[in-house]
Design an enzyme around this catalytic site. Sequence first.
Site, PDB file in Angstrom:
ATOM      1  N   GLN A 255       0.811  -1.214   0.000  1.00 35.30           N
ATOM      2  CA  GLN A 255       0.000   0.000   0.000  1.00 35.30           C
ATOM      3  C   GLN A 255       0.846   1.266   0.000  1.00 35.30           C
ATOM      4  OE1 GLN A 255      -2.497   1.480   3.561  1.00 35.30           O
ATOM      5  NE2 GLN A 255      -3.980   0.755   2.088  1.00 35.30           N
ATOM      6  N   HIS A 373       3.678   2.532   2.329  1.00 38.48           N
ATOM      7  CA  HIS A 373       3.165   2.728   3.686  1.00 38.48           C
ATOM      8  C   HIS A 373       2.894   1.432   4.445  1.00 38.48           C
ATOM      9  CE1 HIS A 373       1.125   4.560   7.025  1.00 38.48           C
ATOM     10  NE2 HIS A 373       0.000   3.923   6.776  1.00 38.48           N
TER      11      HIS A 373
END
Lengths: 661, 244
Positions: A255, A373
């Site tokens: 992500q 992330h």
Amino acid sequence: MKVNYCDALVIGGGLAGLRAAVAAQKKGLSTIVLSLVPVKRSHSAAAQGGMQASLGNSKMSDGDNEDLHFADTVKGSDWGCDQEVARMFVHTAPKAIRELAAWGVPWSRVKAGTRDAVINAKKTTITEDEDRHGLITSRDFGGTKKWRTCYTADATGHTMLFGVANEALKHDVDIRDRKEAIRLIHEDGRCYGAVVRDLITGELEAYVAKGTCIATGGYGRVFKQTTNAVICEGIGAAIAIETGIATLSNMEAVQFHPTPIVPSGILLTEGCRGDGGILRDVDGHRFMPDYEPEKKELASRDVVSRRMIEHIRNGKGVPSPYGFHVWLDISILGREHIERNLRDVQEICQIFNGIDPADEGPKGWAPVLPMQHYSMGGIRTKPTGESTRLKGLFACGEAACWDMHGFNRLGGNSVSETVVAGMIIGNYFADFCLENDVTIPTATIQKFVDAEDAYLDEILSYNGSESIFKIKNRMKEIMHDKVGIFRDGPHLEEAVEELKELLVKTKQITVKSKERAGNPELEEAYRVPKMLKVALCVAKGARDRTESRGAHSREDYTKRDDANWLNRTLCTWPNPTDLEPTIEYAPLDIMKMEMPPAFRGYGAKGMIIEHPDSAIRQAEVDELREKMEADGKDRHEIQDALMHFDLPMNYKERNERAGDK
Amino acid sequence: MSNEQKGREITISVLKFNPRSKVSKPHFVDYKLEETPGMTLFIALNYIRENLDPDLSFDFVCRAGICGSCGMVINGKPALACRTLTSSYPEGKLKLMPMPAFELIKDLSVNTGKWMDKMSKRVESWIHSNKEVDISKMEERIDPDVANDTFELDRCIECGICVASCGTMLMRPDFVGPVGLNRVARFEVDPHDNRTSEDFYELVGDDDGIFGCMSLMACEDHCPKHLPLQNKIAYLRRKLVSLR
């Protein structure tokens, strides 16, 4: 050889590891937690925005329940998740948050009366009922039907971590920091602990246990630009795959968060947008409504990140010495709100960029760009948290692919997962330790320790011209440039080949100092090959997955392909001298799903290659639901009939809510 | 900004010492490097390790001022290295030393974890309650302002900067430190904790505790989280002195 025996060994001292350790210790097991750093410094501390749990206390979350949280999580995952696990998770989350409250986490609370809020860039007044005063409140996050993210200002992870760490101290969990597990000890398909290096003395020790639980977090540091702490190097996942038995799953599902600040990569929480902050382009124009008219800035993270890059590619980025970025504007929330609820965000902007985000107009806008992330992938586990292939090895938190996030995680679901998985998996893990013995001979343990000892000597004897730091930085660049937000076949192929070359080069280095202790270069020299193995799992998994699902976005295969790719990627490393992982796939069974695959509700429509079972299962689900509703069954009974799930302890009990009739 | 534009040359002088080595002696080493825009000590020290001295030891975790790993003495004052911009030093010279009061591991790395664990156990840094909580039921109501007051004191990141700043620490190695007293203040506010003033007196009612503080204020001056340490210590002292 020093052998430390215990019942339950937890590797990793963040929220997941500590909560699992408390579960084990409370069942009377001698429990040791190993951590690279003092546990209160774990990356969990960096979580700002909050933890999802369907309490339904505040006005904007009224009517929330497990069903809505489940649906949001499954859609968020782009149908890549394990729905049974998602159910276990959403059902336990309210209990987790209430337990944490009792442990002293000072959750922000509902205050009766009216208050101002910014919704869709407009000032709005919200009135909280008197009878909800003092209950745990929640804020808005992307991809959720209700305001479900509970928080303590923007230091949620910090307060949670201190709460759980203090509870571990209270229960006398044996926490040992500055200890690094570098190899798992296993025999006959069962894990018995780890070879551990003391980061102060350099000494190698064996930790032998009935069960071992890895909770070492994600692998963001294989990327050049990441919001992750410097300790998030994926070593826990690497030592699991290095057994040759345990599998890593969905490693290509990575992500990217929309709003780290440029250039430092420090995260500005999703709470910024949840609380009403907006994104602006080079002209100061709010562009997200042009792409996502319904959810705007609060579409799921993968969607917002891609739209930002798309907009920059359309020539609307802001030029800077670090390339193009866009702006995050939270000044519209007002100074008072920022100074109370987004104080760390304000400090980060002030200290690292010299900006006060509470200043109105362009002066207060913060430069942001999507960066790596969160790692949805990790050590593949069953719903109990045990490795599907290596008995006695458990994993929880970001290190695991327990698989409630599938191919995209919703904001607020990861901190939530840490404690919820710590509770659920911690209890299954403890039960395993209660029911099994240590049967490994000390000679076998010695063999593992000796092998690592010889490996460290081998590294110190290398006499080549390469620099381990340069190899590491090149890996990070490759991952950033070729395995990033937008991916395609040719670049991914290049990435795989270059990473393989780098893995070869890790043996062509020279470590200058020959000390076994206090030698940072030696630490890099044994970590980087492990990181490269993790990176290869990501790159090869991405190369082979010829579809787009959640955060995995292929420009040459733009559709989500349920017909061919509704499956989990499984990576193993059967032979230590291999230069790349072996990949297999495990299908997800639509006919067992409570929610068969459909459109997510955000992102472009018509981008799905459907699986024929989706319609068949949907008809089944609709029919059963209709029949049971007609028979007067409640939502819990219907859910159980659609897809049964189990939970340990008394976690299956129904969650009480203020809105219950 | 063009790519050709060069930053100024800065000098970072670091105390190097390995207490585990028989031959190592404390000494300063100067590293010269080119400053880049927005350079923090996190960036600078990593540059030094990767390019000039792979043996240099220091601690960073979050590099964002959240975890408290990187406390060190910078030109005489303890601060978080990750939040220190090299541009804040117009002379272009930064002298780095490990924080005092903690066991030295090597170079700039000190064992704050060991110290903080001992402190946490000493003040029993956890909720003391005899209430059985059923987590399936509604949570206990807490007034939002009280929850916020607790949060304000819960923000301590155990970086150790207050301890390294503390005059009492130099004289009393067993002093619980501002961080320990803040912890007591935090649980004193939290309605979940049933401990009484007498209980807290048992923990910190002596010269190694609340009565050891000389109110020199450096803890509060240097606290990177701006915790109201002096106010809280004064409040606790008034409260506990009445029990004597």
